[in-house]
Design a protein around this motif. Structure first.
Motif, PDB file in Angstrom:
ATOM      1  N   PRO A  41       0.777  -1.286  -0.106  1.00  0.00           N
ATOM      2  CA  PRO A  41      -0.142   0.061   0.090  1.00  0.00           C
ATOM      3  C   PRO A  41       0.878   1.218  -0.025  1.00  0.00           C
ATOM      4  O   PRO A  41       1.822   1.403   0.746  1.00  0.00           O
ATOM      5  CB  PRO A  41      -0.747  -0.118   1.443  1.00  0.00           C
ATOM      6  N   GLY A  42       0.772   2.069  -0.650  1.00  0.00           N
ATOM      7  CA  GLY A  42       1.122   3.288  -0.901  1.00  0.00           C
ATOM      8  C   GLY A  42       2.592   3.387  -1.812  1.00  0.00           C
ATOM      9  O   GLY A  42       3.227   4.207  -1.510  1.00  0.00           O
ATOM     10  N   LYS A  43       3.073   2.076  -2.390  1.00  0.00           N
ATOM     11  CA  LYS A  43       4.134   2.168  -2.737  1.00  0.00           C
ATOM     12  C   LYS A  43       4.190   1.616  -4.186  1.00  0.00           C
ATOM     13  O   LYS A  43       3.021   1.097  -4.663  1.00  0.00           O
ATOM     14  CB  LYS A  43       5.224   0.969  -1.855  1.00  0.00           C
ATOM     15  N   GLU A  44       5.188   1.755  -4.998  1.00  0.00           N
ATOM     16  CA  GLU A  44       5.159   1.382  -6.297  1.00  0.00           C
ATOM     17  C   GLU A  44       5.491  -0.232  -6.516  1.00  0.00           C
ATOM     18  O   GLU A  44       5.633  -0.704  -5.747  1.00  0.00           O
ATOM     19  CB  GLU A  44       6.399   2.181  -7.161  1.00  0.00           C
ATOM     20  N   ARG A  45       4.864  -0.561  -7.702  1.00  0.00           N
ATOM     21  CA  ARG A  45       4.975  -1.992  -7.759  1.00  0.00           C
ATOM     22  C   ARG A  45       6.506  -1.909  -8.040  1.00  0.00           C
ATOM     23  O   ARG A  45       7.157  -1.607  -8.803  1.00  0.00           O
ATOM     24  CB  ARG A  45       4.267  -2.476  -9.202  1.00  0.00           C
ATOM     25  N   GLU A  46       7.063  -3.471  -7.522  1.00  0.00           N
ATOM     26  CA  GLU A  46       8.433  -3.663  -7.632  1.00  0.00           C
ATOM     27  C   GLU A  46       8.644  -5.024  -8.079  1.00  0.00           C
ATOM     28  O   GLU A  46       7.771  -6.056  -7.559  1.00  0.00           O
ATOM     29  CB  GLU A  46       9.075  -3.464  -6.216  1.00  0.00           C
ATOM     30  N   PHE A  47       9.662  -5.295  -8.703  1.00  0.00           N
ATOM     31  CA  PHE A  47      10.124  -6.713  -9.251  1.00  0.00           C
ATOM     32  C   PHE A  47      10.370  -7.522  -7.934  1.00  0.00           C
ATOM     33  O   PHE A  47      11.240  -7.117  -7.126  1.00  0.00           O
ATOM     34  CB  PHE A  47      11.310  -6.433 -10.127  1.00  0.00           C
ATOM     35  N   VAL A  48      10.310  -8.871  -8.105  1.00  0.00           N
ATOM     36  CA  VAL A  48      10.492  -9.471  -7.043  1.00  0.00           C
ATOM     37  C   VAL A  48      11.452 -10.821  -7.697  1.00  0.00           C
ATOM     38  O   VAL A  48      12.649 -11.100  -6.980  1.00  0.00           O
ATOM     39  CB  VAL A  48       9.288 -10.413  -6.409  1.00  0.00           C
ATOM     40  N   ALA A  49      11.043 -11.384  -8.803  1.00  0.00           N
ATOM     41  CA  ALA A  49      11.710 -12.535  -9.346  1.00  0.00           C
ATOM     42  C   ALA A  49      11.362 -12.636 -10.918  1.00  0.00           C
ATOM     43  O   ALA A  49      10.252 -12.558 -11.218  1.00  0.00           O
ATOM     44  CB  ALA A  49      11.577 -13.820  -8.569  1.00  0.00           C
ATOM     45  N   GLY A  50      12.448 -13.181 -11.735  1.00  0.00           N
ATOM     46  CA  GLY A  50      12.026 -13.385 -12.952  1.00  0.00           C
ATOM     47  C   GLY A  50      12.447 -14.660 -13.617  1.00  0.00           C
ATOM     48  O   GLY A  50      13.381 -15.318 -12.776  1.00  0.00           O
ATOM     49  N   ILE A  51      11.958 -15.086 -14.577  1.00  0.00           N
ATOM     50  CA  ILE A  51      12.414 -16.563 -15.050  1.00  0.00           C
ATOM     51  C   ILE A  51      12.311 -16.466 -16.494  1.00  0.00           C
ATOM     52  O   ILE A  51      11.271 -16.051 -16.988  1.00  0.00           O
ATOM     53  CB  ILE A  51      11.811 -17.642 -14.457  1.00  0.00           C
TER      54      ILE A  51
END
Length: 126
Positions: A41-51
């Motif tokens: 909440p209140g934050k930008e969407r952020e990358f966690v993991a990619g494949i």
């Protein structure tokens, strides 16, 4: 375009584990690089993991490296995120995303992904 649906979110105590799943339909995910993002909440969407499309290469955000594991099963058109040693700061809505496999793992920006699920909520209590 591929349609994505996440599941597996919930409430867990700090130190616990959860496994998120992303189910795809409409197209085979073997055509796509896949990723997990999260948004608190209140934050930008952020990358966690990619494949990558074949599952050979992965990358992680520094904040989850060593605790989270991304995987995919192209035969079942699914992707997963195993989350261990969860912390309160991992609390967020988690989204799976897909983009053409020609991009590989870079860039990791949300804007570079064109297909998104609706998200699943993860809450980690202290």
């Amino acid at each position: 375009q591929v349609q994505l649906v996440e599941s597996g979110g919930g409430l867990v105590q700090a130190g616990g584990s959860l496994r998120l799943s992303c189910f795809a339909s409409g197209q085979t995910i073997s055509s796509y690089t896949m990723a997990w993002f999260r948004q608190a909440p209140g934050k930008e969407r952020e990358f966690v993991a990619g494949i990558t499309w074949g599952g050979v290469s992965t990358n992680y955000a520094d904040s989850v490296e060593g605790r989270f594991t991304i995987a995919r099963d192209n035969t079942k058109n699914t992707m997963s995120l195993q989350m261990n040693s969860l912390k309160p700061e991992d609390t967020a809505a988690y989204f799976c995303a897909a983009r053409s496999r020609g991009y590989g793992l870079a860039p990791v920006s949300a804007s570079s992904y064109g297909s998104w699920g609706q998200g699943t909520q993860v809450r980690v209590s202290s």
